[in-house]
Design an enzyme around this catalytic site. Structure first.
Site, PDB file in Angstrom:
ATOM      1  N   ASP A  53       0.812  -1.215   0.000  1.00  0.00           N
ATOM      2  CA  ASP A  53       0.000   0.000   0.000  1.00  0.00           C
ATOM      3  C   ASP A  53       0.847   1.267   0.000  1.00  0.00           C
ATOM      4  O   ASP A  53       0.463   2.269  -0.608  1.00  0.00           O
ATOM      5  CB  ASP A  53      -0.925   0.012   1.222  1.00  0.00           C
ATOM      6  CG  ASP A  53      -2.037  -1.025   1.106  1.00  0.00           C
ATOM      7  OD1 ASP A  53      -2.325  -1.448  -0.033  1.00  0.00           O
ATOM      8  OD2 ASP A  53      -2.592  -1.414   2.144  1.00  0.00           O
ATOM      9  N   CYS A  54       1.991   1.227   0.691  1.00  0.00           N
ATOM     10  CA  CYS A  54       2.827   2.438   0.729  1.00  0.00           C
ATOM     11  C   CYS A  54       3.897   2.452  -0.360  1.00  0.00           C
ATOM     12  O   CYS A  54       4.549   3.470  -0.575  1.00  0.00           O
ATOM     13  CB  CYS A  54       3.464   2.623   2.106  1.00  0.00           C
ATOM     14  SG  CYS A  54       4.265   1.161   2.764  1.00  0.00           S
ATOM     15  N   TYR A  55       4.073   1.298  -1.024  1.00  0.00           N
ATOM     16  CA  TYR A  55       5.029   1.212  -2.140  1.00  0.00           C
ATOM     17  C   TYR A  55       4.330   0.548  -3.324  1.00  0.00           C
ATOM     18  O   TYR A  55       4.523  -0.640  -3.598  1.00  0.00           O
ATOM     19  CB  TYR A  55       6.267   0.410  -1.744  1.00  0.00           C
ATOM     20  CG  TYR A  55       7.096   1.078  -0.664  1.00  0.00           C
ATOM     21  CD1 TYR A  55       7.906   2.168  -0.967  1.00  0.00           C
ATOM     22  CD2 TYR A  55       7.071   0.609   0.644  1.00  0.00           C
ATOM     23  CE1 TYR A  55       8.668   2.783   0.009  1.00  0.00           C
ATOM     24  CE2 TYR A  55       7.825   1.216   1.631  1.00  0.00           C
ATOM     25  CZ  TYR A  55       8.620   2.305   1.313  1.00  0.00           C
ATOM     26  OH  TYR A  55       9.372   2.908   2.286  1.00  0.00           O
TER      27      TYR A  55
END
Length: 389
Positions: free
Chosen positions: A132-134
């Protein structure tokens, strides 16, 4: 006789008397240890030789959208990416990865490191773990040392205090980390530069420790830890120098400040890539004992002659040979005259010591107190559990 603070004060005032280790040995022969110790503040040592247990940390900076790199290649050389999202480690001895049909290239991590230091462009290809963050899955670009964040050498094992002489008593050529060894004792190869080598002039590492500032690849570096395979308990001569591989150091330094003259990728035929590296270590003359240890000559230093034709961890030897004999270009093994060549560049090793001397004389390089000594009680543990060969 003097303290490190006093020596550094003279360096900053450009009044320090600095001798390369070769100059020191010659001066001792003229006027003796006591006089040289009185008149000298710093001794500079140097080497330029293959150091394959080297590598570089590189931080690429985050992409948009961000990527968490889990596989990557720099100019087709695989790099380690198992820590931060865009942190990479490239090993000097990692070879170019080729696919079916591609010609094998004699190139590896050492060459990529050299190119980056020289300011040349390097191709990056990366695959990411999507989270989700990458969210980014792939990335491809070209970098130079100016377009990346951190770029520093971190070398797990450099500066072997001594090493071996390789020969081949078998009946076929062997391709080794010392280079080609011809059959039936056709040649011999050694790698340590002998009496000008840094650690042989401070055999018990009384002047060198964690935090010691050094010349590394044409820039400023530091001793960061004991090196891998550090073996200070090696048998020693009465002059305290080891008879074979002994102490090693782990080194670190900012590669952006280095010079490609002193960091050179190389390749050993049918063995693989490596890195030729210039390292210089300053020795403060705190007392006469420093000069006594540093006036050791090649005839007072020995290395074991090891037969690589026996494919075992512990190989038979043909005894010990002095560095004076090695540097003569010929040694005798079981009555046979064998030609000898060094892997280290004696010429460039001398230039390292000379350049470090110039830095100190110019007042731009001061010496550091070690924050902790290098351990001198480490044993060497092999892996002897049986595995199928």
């Amino acid at each position: 006789m003097r303290s490190l603070a006093e020596i550094n004060d003279k360096i900053t005032r450009k009044r320090a008397v600095v001798l390369t280790v070769e100059e020191l040995k010659a001066r001792v022969a003229e006027v003796g240890v006591t006089q040289v110790a009185k008149e000298t503040d710093v001794i500079t040592t140097g080497t330029f030789e293959p150091m394959e247990s080297s590598g570089a940390i590189i931080n690429l900076g985050h992409t948009d959208p961000p990527i968490k790199i889990r596989r990557a290649w720099l100019d087709s050389v695989p790099v380690y990416s198992g820590f931060g999202a865009v942190d990479l480690y490239i090993g000097a001895s990692c070879a170019v990865e080729v696919t079916d049909g591609e010609e094998v290239r004699e190139r590896g991590g050492g060459h990529v490191i050299e190119d980056l230091i020289a300011g040349k462009p390097v191709h990056v290809r990366a695959q990411g773990q999507v989270t989700d963050c990458y969210p980014r899955a792939t990335f491809e670009t070209t970098i130079t040392r100016e377009t990346i964040n951190q770029f520093y050498l971190f070398n797990p094992r450099n500066l072997y205090q001594n090493f071996i002489v390789g020969v081949n008593g078998g009946d076929r050529p062997l391709f080794t980390y010392l280079g080609p060894l011809q059959p039936r004792l056709g040649n011999a190869v050694y790698s340590n530069p002998g009496a000008i080598s840094p650690l042989l002039n401070d055999p018990e590492l009384q002047l060198i420790g964690i935090g010691t500032r050094i010349f590394l690849g044409g820039g400023v570096g530091y001793v960061s830890w004991e090196g891998t395979q550090h073996f200070p308990l090696q048998k020693r001569l009465p002059n305290h120098t080891p008879i074979g591989p002994a102490a090693t150091l782990a080194l670190i330094g900012d590669a952006k400040q280095m010079d490609a003259r002193w960091v050179r990728g190389c390749y050993f035929k049918s063995y693989g890539p490596s890195l030729m590296l210039g390292v210089g270590v300053p020795l403060p003359v705190l007392n006469e004992q420093v000069v006594e240890r540093a006036c050791v000559t090649d005839k007072d230093l020995v290395a074991p002659i090891v037969d690589f034709s026996i494919p075992r961890r512990v190989r038979p030897t043909f005894g010990l040979v002095s560095y004076a004999q090695l540097k003569s270009g010929r040694i005798t093994i079981e009555g046979k005259t064998v030609r000898v060549a060094p892997l280290a560049s004696m010429y460039l090793s001398r230039l390292v010591a000379q350049e470090l001397k110039q830095w100190i004389e110019a007042g731009t390089f001061t010496l550091t107190e070690a924050v902790s000594p290098i351990p001198m009680e480490r044993s060497f543990l092999p892996q002897d559990r049986w595995t199928e060969f």
